[in-house]
Design a protein around this motif. Sequence first.
Motif, short mmCIF file in Angstrom:
data_model
loop_
_atom_site.label_atom_id
_atom_site.label_comp_id
_atom_site.label_asym_id
_atom_site.label_seq_id
_atom_site.Cartn_x
_atom_site.Cartn_y
_atom_site.Cartn_z
N LEU B 117 0.83 -1.22 0.00
CA LEU B 117 0.00 0.00 0.00
C LEU B 117 0.86 1.26 0.00
O LEU B 117 0.50 2.28 -0.58
CB LEU B 117 -0.93 0.03 1.22
N LEU B 118 2.00 1.19 0.68
CA LEU B 118 2.90 2.35 0.69
C LEU B 118 3.49 2.57 -0.70
O LEU B 118 3.60 3.72 -1.17
CB LEU B 118 4.01 2.13 1.73
N ALA B 119 3.84 1.48 -1.37
CA ALA B 119 4.32 1.60 -2.76
C ALA B 119 3.25 2.23 -3.64
O ALA B 119 3.54 3.09 -4.49
CB ALA B 119 4.74 0.23 -3.28
N GLU B 120 1.99 1.83 -3.43
CA GLU B 120 0.89 2.41 -4.22
C GLU B 120 0.77 3.92 -3.97
O GLU B 120 0.50 4.69 -4.90
CB GLU B 120 -0.44 1.73 -3.88
N LEU B 121 0.95 4.33 -2.72
CA LEU B 121 0.87 5.76 -2.41
C LEU B 121 1.98 6.54 -3.13
O LEU B 121 1.76 7.65 -3.62
CB LEU B 121 0.98 5.98 -0.90
N MET B 122 3.17 5.96 -3.19
CA MET B 122 4.27 6.65 -3.88
C MET B 122 4.00 6.74 -5.38
O MET B 122 4.27 7.78 -6.00
CB MET B 122 5.59 5.91 -3.61
N VAL B 123 3.48 5.67 -5.96
CA VAL B 123 3.18 5.69 -7.40
C VAL B 123 2.07 6.70 -7.70
O VAL B 123 2.12 7.44 -8.68
CB VAL B 123 2.80 4.28 -7.89
N LYS B 124 1.10 6.75 -6.82
CA LYS B 124 0.01 7.72 -6.99
C LYS B 124 0.56 9.15 -7.04
O LYS B 124 0.18 9.96 -7.90
CB LYS B 124 -0.97 7.56 -5.82
N ASN B 125 1.47 9.47 -6.12
CA ASN B 125 2.03 10.82 -6.11
C ASN B 125 2.95 11.07 -7.30
O ASN B 125 3.00 12.18 -7.84
CB ASN B 125 2.77 11.08 -4.79
N ALA B 126 3.67 10.03 -7.72
CA ALA B 126 4.52 10.17 -8.91
C ALA B 126 3.65 10.45 -10.15
O ALA B 126 3.96 11.31 -10.97
CB ALA B 126 5.36 8.92 -9.12
N ARG B 127 2.54 9.72 -10.25
CA ARG B 127 1.66 9.93 -11.41
C ARG B 127 0.99 11.29 -11.37
O ARG B 127 0.76 11.92 -12.40
CB ARG B 127 0.61 8.82 -11.47
N ALA B 129 2.39 13.93 -10.16
CA ALA B 129 3.42 14.86 -10.65
C ALA B 129 3.53 14.78 -12.16
O ALA B 129 3.66 15.81 -12.84
CB ALA B 129 4.76 14.53 -9.98
N LEU B 130 3.47 13.57 -12.73
CA LEU B 130 3.59 13.39 -14.19
C LEU B 130 2.42 14.02 -14.94
O LEU B 130 2.56 14.38 -16.11
CB LEU B 130 3.67 11.89 -14.52
N ALA B 132 1.39 16.80 -14.71
CA ALA B 132 1.70 18.20 -15.04
C ALA B 132 2.49 18.33 -16.34
O ALA B 132 2.71 19.44 -16.81
CB ALA B 132 2.49 18.84 -13.88
N LEU B 133 2.93 17.21 -16.89
CA LEU B 133 3.74 17.25 -18.14
C LEU B 133 2.92 17.81 -19.30
O LEU B 133 1.75 17.48 -19.44
CB LEU B 133 4.22 15.85 -18.50
#
Lengths: 133, 133
Positions: B117-127, B129-130, B132-133
């Motif tokens: 679940l923590l990995a999912e939270l990090m991917v969610k925030n990375a996406r 950020a993306l 904004a591209l």
Amino acid sequence: MSKKGLLLVGHGSKLPYNKELVESTASLISGKYPEFIVKCGFMNMNSPSIEEAMAEFQKESIDVLVVAPLFLAKGVHILKDIPSVIGIGEGKNRGVFSLDGRTIPLLYADPIGSDPLLAELMVKNARQALSAL
Amino acid sequence: MSKKGLLLVGHGSKLPYNKELVESTASLISGKYPEFIVKCGFMNMNSPSIEEAMAEFQKESIDVLVVAPLFLAKGVHILKDIPSVIGIGEGKNRGVFSLDGRTIPLLYADPIGSDPLLAELMVKNARQALSAL
């Protein structure tokens, strides 16, 4: 296929647990999301540093670099220290990364923040503790 | 029905974000899990302190108190500082809490730790950020 770079930034610690957490999270993401090339860097105390981890991306074929802090909430590290190291202005979430003679976008993600999944993780650990009753 | 006390312990910060995160997580848990009476306490800089939050549980009808640190990983705060404040020995995950003339179990939960679940939270925030591209 062009890939995305994902740099997980950890706080670092004298003890091994913060580094282990960041590395195991990177491994979970790599295993599930092959579109990301995931590396880890640490603000303090552990290696590689953020700068060293960014240098490692020079070898990779990526078209964007996302810097994602594995921190719970915004604070001085998130708002000032990491932006300074990755070369973006305070309050900005975007910069550039020089890679093999060209520049690609660098995006700065938010820390974890409030989320129902985080509440689930806390309840899971509370229930695990209660199982010892 | 007898309830369980759940004390979320935050690091605390000069900035408001850590406290906001801990309080919003408490609110999410209270809303979804009525078996818990949830309160927040802070190790540093914010109020209530851990001791003050524990005192607040004196008014509640609970039969167990779980102290759950809203921290990412074990470190000195988790291994030494918080156990000292809540009155359990280093390396222990269990003690007692005196409540209205009787003692109930006090259980010390692990910090968040590595979890998909923590990995999912990090991917969610990375996406995020993306996007904004």
